[in-house]
Write a protein that holds these residues in place. Structure first.
Motif, PDB file in Angstrom:
ATOM      1  N   TRP A   9       0.264  -1.206   0.009  1.00 29.08           N
ATOM      2  CA  TRP A   9      -0.517   0.032   0.062  1.00 29.08           C
ATOM      3  C   TRP A   9       0.533   1.487   0.493  1.00 29.08           C
ATOM      4  CZ3 TRP A   9      -5.013  -1.111  -0.261  1.00 29.08           C
ATOM      5  CH2 TRP A   9      -5.401  -2.066  -0.533  1.00 29.08           C
ATOM      6  N   ALA A  10       0.933   2.344  -1.027  1.00 29.38           N
ATOM      7  CA  ALA A  10       1.361   2.984  -1.192  1.00 29.38           C
ATOM      8  C   ALA A  10       1.185   4.518  -0.335  1.00 29.38           C
ATOM      9  CB  ALA A  10       2.213   3.255  -2.856  1.00 29.38           C
ATOM     10  N   GLY A  11      -0.099   4.697  -0.489  1.00 30.15           N
ATOM     11  CA  GLY A  11      -0.635   5.892   0.503  1.00 30.15           C
ATOM     12  C   GLY A  11      -2.208   4.787   1.347  1.00 30.15           C
ATOM     13  N   ILE A  12      -2.373   5.256   1.624  1.00 33.78           N
ATOM     14  CA  ILE A  12      -3.700   4.683   2.585  1.00 33.78           C
ATOM     15  C   ILE A  12      -3.456   5.413   4.147  1.00 33.78           C
ATOM     16  CG2 ILE A  12      -2.166   3.197   4.475  1.00 33.78           C
ATOM     17  CD1 ILE A  12      -3.448   0.390   3.411  1.00 33.78           C
ATOM     18  N   ASP A  13      -4.534   4.714   4.786  1.00 29.59           N
ATOM     19  CA  ASP A  13      -5.904   5.834   6.072  1.00 29.59           C
ATOM     20  C   ASP A  13      -4.945   5.929   6.714  1.00 29.59           C
ATOM     21  OD1 ASP A  13      -5.829   2.591   6.581  1.00 29.59           O
ATOM     22  OD2 ASP A  13      -5.232   3.948   8.264  1.00 29.59           O
ATOM     23  N   ASP A  14      -5.157   7.663   7.789  1.00 22.11           N
ATOM     24  CA  ASP A  14      -3.943   7.700   8.334  1.00 22.11           C
ATOM     25  C   ASP A  14      -4.355   6.698  10.074  1.00 22.11           C
ATOM     26  OD1 ASP A  14      -6.211  11.034   8.501  1.00 22.11           O
ATOM     27  OD2 ASP A  14      -6.705   9.147   8.309  1.00 22.11           O
ATOM     28  N   VAL A  15      -5.133   5.813  10.400  1.00 24.15           N
ATOM     29  CA  VAL A  15      -5.659   6.279  11.957  1.00 24.15           C
ATOM     30  C   VAL A  15      -6.358   4.289  11.417  1.00 24.15           C
ATOM     31  CG1 VAL A  15      -7.263   5.388  13.347  1.00 24.15           C
ATOM     32  CG2 VAL A  15      -8.019   7.101  11.740  1.00 24.15           C
ATOM     33  N   VAL A  16      -4.457   3.440  12.615  1.00 24.96           N
ATOM     34  CA  VAL A  16      -4.246   2.429  12.992  1.00 24.96           C
ATOM     35  C   VAL A  16      -4.051   2.320  14.203  1.00 24.96           C
ATOM     36  CG1 VAL A  16      -2.245   1.538  13.687  1.00 24.96           C
ATOM     37  CG2 VAL A  16      -1.832   2.447  11.744  1.00 24.96           C
ATOM     38  N   ILE A  17      -5.488   1.355  14.457  1.00 23.44           N
ATOM     39  CA  ILE A  17      -5.253   0.457  15.988  1.00 23.44           C
ATOM     40  C   ILE A  17      -5.009  -0.548  16.073  1.00 23.44           C
ATOM     41  CG2 ILE A  17      -8.120  -0.193  16.749  1.00 23.44           C
ATOM     42  CD1 ILE A  17      -9.936   1.039  15.283  1.00 23.44           C
ATOM     43  N   VAL A  18      -4.556  -0.703  17.091  1.00 26.01           N
ATOM     44  CA  VAL A  18      -3.990  -1.866  17.420  1.00 26.01           C
ATOM     45  C   VAL A  18      -4.820  -2.934  18.696  1.00 26.01           C
ATOM     46  CG1 VAL A  18      -2.044  -2.329  19.001  1.00 26.01           C
ATOM     47  CG2 VAL A  18      -1.932  -0.420  17.622  1.00 26.01           C
ATOM     48  N   GLY A  19      -4.680  -3.355  18.285  1.00 27.57           N
ATOM     49  CA  GLY A  19      -5.903  -4.812  18.882  1.00 27.57           C
ATOM     50  C   GLY A  19      -6.695  -5.106  18.044  1.00 27.57           C
ATOM     51  N   GLY A  20      -6.767  -6.699  18.196  1.00 25.81           N
ATOM     52  CA  GLY A  20      -8.832  -6.673  17.827  1.00 25.81           C
ATOM     53  C   GLY A  20      -9.573  -7.426  18.400  1.00 25.81           C
ATOM     54  N   GLY A  21      -9.474  -6.579  19.625  1.00 26.09           N
ATOM     55  CA  GLY A  21     -10.777  -7.001  20.428  1.00 26.09           C
ATOM     56  C   GLY A  21     -11.730  -6.476  20.196  1.00 26.09           C
ATOM     57  N   LEU A  22     -12.474  -6.179  21.643  1.00 25.77           N
ATOM     58  CA  LEU A  22     -13.838  -5.607  21.514  1.00 25.77           C
ATOM     59  C   LEU A  22     -13.559  -4.068  21.081  1.00 25.77           C
ATOM     60  CD1 LEU A  22     -16.718  -5.490  21.621  1.00 25.77           C
ATOM     61  CD2 LEU A  22     -16.839  -5.503  23.642  1.00 25.77           C
ATOM     62  N   ALA A  23     -13.448  -3.710  21.726  1.00 22.71           N
ATOM     63  CA  ALA A  23     -12.854  -2.119  21.191  1.00 22.71           C
ATOM     64  C   ALA A  23     -12.254  -1.588  20.307  1.00 22.71           C
ATOM     65  CB  ALA A  23     -11.610  -1.573  22.569  1.00 22.71           C
ATOM     66  N   GLY A  24     -11.080  -2.607  19.998  1.00 19.39           N
ATOM     67  CA  GLY A  24     -10.335  -2.068  18.126  1.00 19.39           C
ATOM     68  C   GLY A  24     -11.715  -1.733  17.331  1.00 19.39           C
ATOM     69  N   LEU A  25     -12.338  -3.622  17.173  1.00 18.49           N
ATOM     70  CA  LEU A  25     -13.192  -3.829  16.152  1.00 18.49           C
ATOM     71  C   LEU A  25     -14.414  -2.723  16.569  1.00 18.49           C
ATOM     72  CD1 LEU A  25     -13.227  -7.598  15.963  1.00 18.49           C
ATOM     73  CD2 LEU A  25     -11.770  -6.200  15.374  1.00 18.49           C
ATOM     74  N   PHE A  26     -14.790  -2.500  17.412  1.00 23.19           N
ATOM     75  CA  PHE A  26     -16.010  -1.463  17.444  1.00 23.19           C
ATOM     76  C   PHE A  26     -15.649   0.118  16.897  1.00 23.19           C
ATOM     77  CE2 PHE A  26     -19.777   1.428  20.371  1.00 23.19           C
ATOM     78  CZ  PHE A  26     -20.375   0.495  19.582  1.00 23.19           C
ATOM     79  N   CYS A  27     -14.582   0.365  17.213  1.00 23.70           N
ATOM     80  CA  CYS A  27     -13.851   1.213  17.187  1.00 23.70           C
ATOM     81  C   CYS A  27     -13.614   1.946  15.884  1.00 23.70           C
ATOM     82  CB  CYS A  27     -12.728   1.462  17.401  1.00 23.70           C
ATOM     83  SG  CYS A  27     -12.279   3.554  17.471  1.00 23.70           S
ATOM     84  N   ALA A  28     -13.484   0.651  15.133  1.00 28.98           N
ATOM     85  CA  ALA A  28     -13.045   0.100  13.573  1.00 28.98           C
ATOM     86  C   ALA A  28     -14.699   0.633  12.635  1.00 28.98           C
ATOM     87  CB  ALA A  28     -12.146  -0.675  13.000  1.00 28.98           C
ATOM     88  N   LEU A  29     -15.460  -0.383  13.750  1.00 27.06           N
ATOM     89  CA  LEU A  29     -16.175  -0.070  13.011  1.00 27.06           C
ATOM     90  C   LEU A  29     -17.382   1.617  13.294  1.00 27.06           C
ATOM     91  CD1 LEU A  29     -18.590  -3.933  14.115  1.00 27.06           C
ATOM     92  CD2 LEU A  29     -17.643  -2.958  11.437  1.00 27.06           C
ATOM     93  N   LYS A  30     -17.302   2.557  14.164  1.00 25.13           N
ATOM     94  CA  LYS A  30     -17.853   3.278  14.330  1.00 25.13           C
ATOM     95  C   LYS A  30     -16.762   4.630  13.582  1.00 25.13           C
ATOM     96  CE  LYS A  30     -21.235   2.914  17.215  1.00 25.13           C
ATOM     97  NZ  LYS A  30     -22.416   4.078  16.151  1.00 25.13           N
ATOM     98  N   LEU A  31     -16.352   3.993  12.967  1.00 23.36           N
ATOM     99  CA  LEU A  31     -15.057   5.252  11.978  1.00 23.36           C
ATOM    100  C   LEU A  31     -15.531   5.268  10.776  1.00 23.36           C
ATOM    101  CD1 LEU A  31     -11.246   5.787  13.457  1.00 23.36           C
ATOM    102  CD2 LEU A  31     -12.716   7.237  13.259  1.00 23.36           C
ATOM    103  N   ALA A  32     -16.103   3.762  10.237  1.00 22.24           N
ATOM    104  CA  ALA A  32     -16.568   3.655   8.799  1.00 22.24           C
ATOM    105  C   ALA A  32     -17.613   4.733   8.644  1.00 22.24           C
ATOM    106  CB  ALA A  32     -17.313   1.906   8.838  1.00 22.24           C
ATOM    107  N   PRO A  33     -16.914   5.530   7.493  1.00 27.11           N
ATOM    108  CA  PRO A  33     -16.775   5.021   6.166  1.00 27.11           C
ATOM    109  C   PRO A  33     -14.809   4.944   6.177  1.00 27.11           C
ATOM    110  CG  PRO A  33     -17.486   6.487   5.024  1.00 27.11           C
ATOM    111  CD  PRO A  33     -18.283   6.193   6.949  1.00 27.11           C
ATOM    112  N   ARG A  34     -14.377   5.811   6.978  1.00 29.70           N
ATOM    113  CA  ARG A  34     -12.761   6.236   7.563  1.00 29.70           C
ATOM    114  C   ARG A  34     -12.467   5.193   7.325  1.00 29.70           C
ATOM    115  NH1 ARG A  34     -11.772  11.028   9.363  1.00 29.70           N
ATOM    116  NH2 ARG A  34      -8.824  11.838   9.082  1.00 29.70           N
ATOM    117  N   PRO A  35     -10.945   4.713   6.093  1.00 29.20           N
ATOM    118  CA  PRO A  35     -10.109   3.960   6.262  1.00 29.20           C
ATOM    119  C   PRO A  35      -9.344   3.848   7.077  1.00 29.20           C
ATOM    120  CG  PRO A  35     -10.296   4.895   4.452  1.00 29.20           C
ATOM    121  CD  PRO A  35     -11.371   6.245   4.856  1.00 29.20           C
ATOM    122  N   VAL A  36      -9.126   2.538   7.855  1.00 31.41           N
ATOM    123  CA  VAL A  36      -8.834   2.061   9.016  1.00 31.41           C
ATOM    124  C   VAL A  36      -8.343   1.140   8.337  1.00 31.41           C
ATOM    125  CG1 VAL A  36      -9.671   4.098  10.306  1.00 31.41           C
ATOM    126  CG2 VAL A  36     -10.333   1.254  10.340  1.00 31.41           C
TER     127      VAL A  36
END
Length: 533
Positions: free
Chosen positions: A12-39
């Motif tokens: 990926w040469a250019g990609i989103d500007d939010v990185v979430i560390v962790g694939g548990g409940l908090a991380g996945l819920f935050c990613a879904l709430k940020l959609a459609p923003r690329p994360v």
């Protein structure tokens, strides 16, 4: 590794500007709430497998039943927190709970319902009302995670990078500019740098720093350690909650016998059949978790053993009502419908962690955090049962809203470049150094503590730090250091922090703890020097 495509960051040469560390409940819920923003979500294990959320059994506490109110829920939370709950933060969390339950329902979580179609609720320890929303008795965490994972996998704005252990935060002054991650063994010898405008740490707790824990191996304090090393303030690190009833069959992690069993009438007995909790607290088995954990610990230490007797209250309905616990028991050769379950306290939840505000902002610009890696102040000295999943979804949602408002326009940068060569080989089993640390934390900073034990722990941690040159273990040592330093400084017993040499609470210490890395280093150094002298 799952069969789902794992994206190589190099592609990926250019990609989103939010990185979430962790694939548990908090991380996945935050990613879904940020959609459609690329994360992008970086997870050390295949998504969901390294998260404590998936193992949570009872459910989420929320004031949704007839006769219950957010005020009652807040009162119970404050009472359990032993005098240091941040009432404003806890009130915010509880008030937003019903809306977050609605979100989870929309994501497909199959919460239990009664015959009239309303959400079914159960009662747990220290709750005055039935307010815990669950799934099939003891499958809430698994069901919630399965639903969120399915939703995440079909959301095109979310990129999952599984098998990347984040070891360091990149900083410029007090601004976090990205993360450095190590691919799992076999992928590459190089660490990779991930520049970004926003990092959200959802990396879990510290349970794996103890020999007996209900947490997966990924819950080893990495997020707390790397944030502290970057300059973040850590709050309330001494408050480690031990679940009273892990199943004592020698497994690591220890399987959990959900609190809902005691809520449904199961009793605690010792090897002689005596119901010992009735002697220790007016609420007996439904006393606050720290009281029950110490009661069980005392019976085990005295050689009498401790057992959860479900034979009368649940009996032959066990397999249908609590299938997860039933299967754990049967795998160990125990029939919980007809014989008591051996139990022992296990490190379960860390009330301490990275200090955050009501929007999940840390003391470092560009760094947010949610879930068990944080200390919001909502739990105080002792978390109320089933408030942890509630905290995760509420503050993950608030972080997403904050980021959307603060960074309205996604900015694409060059993303992921080699940082340096990894010196930290991933192994399935603990290293001798980590085994030493885990024994030290259990023996000296566990259910019951005292000055001499904590001082000995400080010396061992100092010795391990002097010999360590690996980033991942360094993060673990840092997290452990904060627990010990906080426990040494807090000259009293309060909530989950119990010192046998100072068994009473002190009005002087009815306040939260705030430590920087320099503070913790100073406490550990002074204690280690006293031992040497």
């Amino acid at each position: 590794m799952t069969s789902t495509t794992v994206f190589s960051p190099r592609s990926w040469a250019g990609i989103d500007d939010v990185v979430i560390v962790g694939g548990g409940l908090a991380g996945l819920f935050c990613a879904l709430k940020l959609a459609p923003r690329p994360v992008s979500v970086l997870a050390a294990a295949p998504i969901g497998q390294g998260a404590s959320s998936a193992w949570a059994q009872a459910g989420i506490a929320a004031a949704i039943s007839e006769g219950d109110t957010t005020e009652k829920h807040l009162q119970d939370t404050i009472a359990a927190g032993a005098g240091i709950v941040d009432g404003k933060i806890a009130g915010t969390m509880i008030a937003e709970g019903p809306d977050r339950i609605d979100d989870l329902l929309r994501y497909g979580v199959p919460f239990d319902r009664d015959l009239e179609g309303r959400l079914a609720v159960s009662r747990e320890a220290a709750h005055r009302e039935s307010r815990v929303v669950g799934v099939r008795g003891d499958m809430a965490g698994r069901a919630i995670m399965e639903a969120l994972i399915a939703e995440v996998r079909k959301t095109p704005s979310i990129r999952l990078l599984e098998g990347y252990v984040v070891e360091k935060l990149m900083t410029e002054g007090r601004y976090v500019t990205g993360v450095v991650a190590r691919p799992e063994r076999g992928k590459s010898k190089n660490r990779l740098a991930f520049p970004t405008r926003a990092v959200v740490l959802c990396s879990g707790g510290i349970g794996h720093l103890y020999t007996v824990t209900t947490n997966p191996g990924q819950s080893s304090g990495g997020g707390t350690g790397m944030a502290a090393q970057a300059g973040a303030v850590i709050a309330d690190p001494e408050f480690v909650q031990f679940h009273p009833t892990s199943i004592n069959v020698g497994r690591d992690p220890a399987p959990l016998a959900t609190e809902a069993l005691r809520g449904d009438g199961a009793t605690l007995i010792n090897g002689s059949g005596h119901r010992f909790m009735a002697d220790l607290h007016e609420d007996a088995e439904l006393a606050p978790r720290d009281v029950v954990a110490r009661g069980i610990f005392a019976e085990v230490q005295a050689g009498r053993g401790a057992f959860l007797d479900c034979t009368k209250a649940i009996g032959t309905a066990f397999a249908d009502r609590f299938p997860t616990v039933y299967n754990y028991c049967r795998e160990a050769g125990i029939d919980p419908a007809s014989e008591p379950i051996p139990v022992v306290p296990a490190a379960h939840y860390h009330m301490g962690g990275i200090l955050v505000d009501a929007d999940g902002r840390t003391s470092l610009d560009g760094l947010w955090a949610a879930g068990e890696v944080t200390s919001t102040g909502a739990h105080g000295a002792n978390r109320l049962a089933s408030n942890s999943l509630l905290e995760a979804v509420v503050f993950a949602g608030r972080i997403a809203e904050d980021i959307q408002g603060l960074l309205p326009a996604p900015k694409c940068d060059n993303w992921a470049s080699p940082a340096d060569e990894s010196d930290d080989v991933v192994t399935e089993s603990d290293s001798p150094e980590l085994q030493c640390l885990r024994r030290t934390m259990s023996n000296c900073a566990g259910v019951i503590r005292d000055h001499d034990g904590l001082t000995a722990a400080a010396r061992i941690i100092a010795d391990l730090e002097a010999r360590n040159h690996k980033a991942r273990f360094g993060n673990m040592l840092t997290a452990a250091k904060f627990v010990v330093a906080g426990a040494l400084r807090r000259a009293e017993s309060r909530g989950a922090h119990f010192r046998s040499d100072m068994p009473d609470a002190s009005p002087q210490w009815q306040k939260r703890t705030y430590l920087t890395l320099a503070d913790a280093d100073g406490v550990i150094r002074d204690a280690a020097e006293r031992v040497a002298a």
